[in-house]
Design a protein around this motif. Structure first.
Motif, PDB file in Angstrom:
ATOM      1  N   ILE A  32      37.945  42.152  38.853  1.00 26.26           N
ATOM      2  CA  ILE A  32      36.778  41.595  38.168  1.00 26.26           C
ATOM      3  C   ILE A  32      35.490  41.998  38.870  1.00 26.26           C
ATOM      4  N   THR A  33      35.491  41.963  40.217  1.00 26.61           N
ATOM      5  CA  THR A  33      34.305  42.362  40.968  1.00 26.61           C
ATOM      6  C   THR A  33      33.972  43.827  40.716  1.00 26.61           C
ATOM      7  N   THR A  34      35.003  44.655  40.613  1.00 21.44           N
ATOM      8  CA  THR A  34      34.785  46.075  40.323  1.00 21.44           C
ATOM      9  C   THR A  34      34.189  46.252  38.940  1.00 21.44           C
ATOM     10  N   LEU A  35      34.668  45.483  37.966  1.00 24.19           N
ATOM     11  CA  LEU A  35      34.107  45.563  36.615  1.00 24.19           C
ATOM     12  C   LEU A  35      32.630  45.155  36.615  1.00 24.19           C
ATOM     13  N   ILE A  36      32.311  44.104  37.363  1.00 22.20           N
ATOM     14  CA  ILE A  36      30.904  43.696  37.474  1.00 22.20           C
ATOM     15  C   ILE A  36      30.079  44.809  38.090  1.00 22.20           C
ATOM     16  N   LEU A 161      38.475  32.856  42.211  1.00 14.61           N
ATOM     17  CA  LEU A 161      38.669  33.652  40.998  1.00 14.61           C
ATOM     18  C   LEU A 161      37.633  33.347  39.923  1.00 14.61           C
ATOM     19  N   PHE A 162      37.307  32.069  39.733  1.00 20.70           N
ATOM     20  CA  PHE A 162      36.457  31.685  38.612  1.00 20.70           C
ATOM     21  C   PHE A 162      35.016  32.151  38.783  1.00 20.70           C
ATOM     22  N   VAL A 163      34.525  32.202  40.024  1.00 20.08           N
ATOM     23  CA  VAL A 163      33.132  32.639  40.224  1.00 20.08           C
ATOM     24  C   VAL A 163      32.917  34.059  39.687  1.00 20.08           C
ATOM     25  N   PRO A 164      33.666  35.071  40.144  1.00 14.73           N
ATOM     26  CA  PRO A 164      33.449  36.415  39.578  1.00 14.73           C
ATOM     27  C   PRO A 164      33.812  36.505  38.108  1.00 14.73           C
ATOM     28  N   LEU A 165      34.832  35.736  37.671  1.00 15.11           N
ATOM     29  CA  LEU A 165      35.226  35.781  36.262  1.00 15.11           C
ATOM     30  C   LEU A 165      34.096  35.300  35.363  1.00 15.11           C
ATOM     31  N   PHE A 166      33.487  34.175  35.724  1.00 10.39           N
ATOM     32  CA  PHE A 166      32.360  33.665  34.946  1.00 10.39           C
ATOM     33  C   PHE A 166      31.132  34.568  35.076  1.00 10.39           C
ATOM     34  N   ASN A 167      30.966  35.170  36.249  1.00 11.99           N
ATOM     35  CA  ASN A 167      29.865  36.124  36.411  1.00 11.99           C
ATOM     36  C   ASN A 167      30.002  37.279  35.426  1.00 11.99           C
ATOM     37  N   LEU A 168      31.212  37.813  35.315  1.00  7.85           N
ATOM     38  CA  LEU A 168      31.453  38.927  34.394  1.00  7.85           C
ATOM     39  C   LEU A 168      31.188  38.500  32.957  1.00  7.85           C
ATOM     40  N   ALA A 169      31.678  37.306  32.595  1.00 10.05           N
ATOM     41  CA  ALA A 169      31.451  36.812  31.234  1.00 10.05           C
ATOM     42  C   ALA A 169      29.958  36.647  30.955  1.00 10.05           C
ATOM     43  N   GLY A 170      29.228  36.116  31.920  1.00  4.88           N
ATOM     44  CA  GLY A 170      27.794  35.935  31.735  1.00  4.88           C
ATOM     45  C   GLY A 170      27.044  37.241  31.586  1.00  4.88           C
ATOM     46  N   ILE A 171      27.426  38.243  32.384  1.00  6.45           N
ATOM     47  CA  ILE A 171      26.767  39.547  32.295  1.00  6.45           C
ATOM     48  C   ILE A 171      27.055  40.205  30.946  1.00  6.45           C
ATOM     49  N   LEU A 268      34.473  49.040  46.527  1.00  3.77           N
ATOM     50  CA  LEU A 268      35.656  49.765  46.070  1.00  3.77           C
ATOM     51  C   LEU A 268      36.674  49.923  47.184  1.00  3.77           C
ATOM     52  N   SER A 269      36.219  50.090  48.414  1.00  5.36           N
ATOM     53  CA  SER A 269      37.141  50.250  49.542  1.00  5.36           C
ATOM     54  C   SER A 269      37.862  48.959  49.884  1.00  5.36           C
TER      55      SER A 269
END
Length: 457
Positions: A32-36, A161-171, A268-269
């Motif tokens: 998810i962080t990579t997708l963001i 998990l939920f913090v980056p997941l919601f971040n992605l949804a918001g973006i 990424l690393s």
């Protein structure tokens, strides 16, 4: 039958099952962080990505600086001293209130100096974001520690998990409505963290039903909490400086474009640290309070198996990572591919050394880890000032790799001297894979999976 075996892994409460679930969470967080990172890099470009990273950086860094070791101390004391959990929780949370105010005021005053190379709009957004995010991140750290200490890894993994997941949804929502910019993205990150904090507090409401504002503080509990916290704080502070000083160097010596490149290849690393991070997060609360031999043997086996696994994975993945970096982020990010290679190896070595460090913390000897961190940090910072002017981002990555090697060697040497562990025994044990297969058979995972395979055929 295979589904039953997998369900047994996911629902068990043992060390192996908890590590597997946490590893899966780490992997999902990484994806998810990579997708963001992909979305923000594509939308904002290299320089814009660097500006967003600068806005997000300071709150994370400052929380690590003023944590005072309380999350780790909360885990240690709640495991060692049953019955005083409420007093430890109360003291830890109430102490962070004035800390967040003091650090917030200092951040508001000094951020224009710390971000002298950035525009006025970026600095103003960074001010608001840092001041408002500080208390949330301090709360997140204590909530995660409380969940770990009560073996509630559902909440612990959910918070991460939920913090980056919601971040992605918001973006994604911002992109769809056409208002995606670094200021709106920062606001989304702030709101989603607040929502996750509220969710986690509701999940842990049973542990938080305590007399928060009674007059007297339990002095014995406070002394124990802050006593161990002060001992481990030096280690954690140096760990924060070690993991974040590279960004400070980039902010002070290089450009927003360099920060944008580095933020992508660094994130990424970190994929290669997924399993090792899970082991480090799980093994400390699980082993604290056990006898020395059990702690040493478990930590050593976890270290060896993780190092072998990640070394096997890293070589082909590095080439795939470079290929994907050009496709997903853009060809302009390929100029940082050498830094990506160096950071990948640094990630594995650094993750392995933190697994070994869990043995010192679990046995109440965090001072040994502090000595290690002081030596490694001094060497790494010195190399930053030598290599960065010469090689730019590659110089920063090379400095970190050498620092990781130093940490690993010092940790193994300390275990040899203090715990009388053989050097060769820490690096290789032929019984490790036999142990792993035995544990899987013990849980009837291999047997059931084999039956399921036969039925499928």
């Amino acid at each position: 039958m295979a589904q039953l075996a997998i369900r047994k892994i996911l629902n068990g409460n043992g060390l192996v099952q908890t590590i597997l679930r946490t590893s899966a969470t780490n992997f999902m967080v990484m994806v998810i962080t990579t997708l963001i990172s992909i979305v923000t890099a594509r939308m904002f470009g290299v320089a814009g990505k660097g500006e967003l990273s600068a806005i997000l950086f300071w709150s994370t860094f400052l929380v690590g600086v003023v944590g005072f070791g309380l999350p780790t101390s909360l885990i240690y004391n709640m495991k060692r001293h049953a019955g005083k959990g409420a007093e430890y929780i109360r003291a830890g949370f109430l102490f962070q209130l004035p800390v967040s105010i003091i650090v917030g005021v200092a951040s508001w005053i000094y951020l224009p100096v710390w971000l002298g190379n950035y525009s006025a709009d970026v600095i103003q957004t960074a001010r608001w974001y840092t001041v408002l995010m500080l208390p949330l991140l301090l709360a997140v750290n204590l909530i995660a520690a409380l969940a770990q200490s009560t073996d509630n890894f559902k909440v612990y993994n959910g918070v991460r998990l939920f913090v980056p997941l919601f971040n992605l949804a918001g973006i994604v929502v911002l992109f769809m409505v056409g208002v995606l910019n670094i200021h709106a993205a920062s606001f989304v990150f702030l709101v989603t963290t607040l929502l996750v904090v509220i969710w986690s507090l509701l999940q842990l409401r049973g542990e938080l039903k305590i007399a928060w504002f009674k007059r007297m503080v339990d002095r014995v509990a406070a002394k124990s909490l802050f006593g161990y916290g002060s001992r481990v704080f030096g280690v954690e502070l140096l760990g924060t400086l070690y993991s974040q000083f590279d960004k400070i160097i980039i902010l002070s010596m290089l450009t927003p474009r360099d920060f944008g490149l580095y933020s992508v290849v660094y994130a990424l690393s970190r994929v290669f640290n997924t399993v090792q991070m899970a082991i480090s997060n799980v093994i400390f609360p699980k082993l604290t309070g056990l006898d020395k031999d059990k702690i040493i043997s478990t930590v050593g086996r976890a270290f060896r198996l993780s190092l072998i696994l990640m070394t096997i994975v890293v070589v082909p993945s590095m080439f795939i990572g470079k290929f994907l970096m050009g496709i997903l982020f853009g060809k302009e990010f390929l100029e940082a591919s050498t830094a990506f290679y160096l950071l990948s190896f640094e990630c594995i070595l650094g993750g392995g050394s933190w697994i070994l460090a869990a043995s010192f913390n679990a046995l109440g000897r965090p001072g040994l880890v502090l000595i290690r961190q002081v030596i490694a940090l001094a060497i790494t910072i010195g190399l930053f000032f030598v290599f960065t002017p010469l090689y730019g981002l590659n110089g920063i990555a090379l400095s970190l790799l050498i620092g990781a090697m130093v940490r690993m060697l010092i940790t193994i040497a300390a275990m040899r001297v203090v715990f009388k562990v053989r050097f060769a025994g820490m690096l290789f044990d032929k019984d490790d894979f036999r142990f792993l297969i035995g544990r899987l058979r013990e849980k009837k995972i291999i047997k059931r999976a084999g039956r399921a395979g036969g039925m499928d055929e």
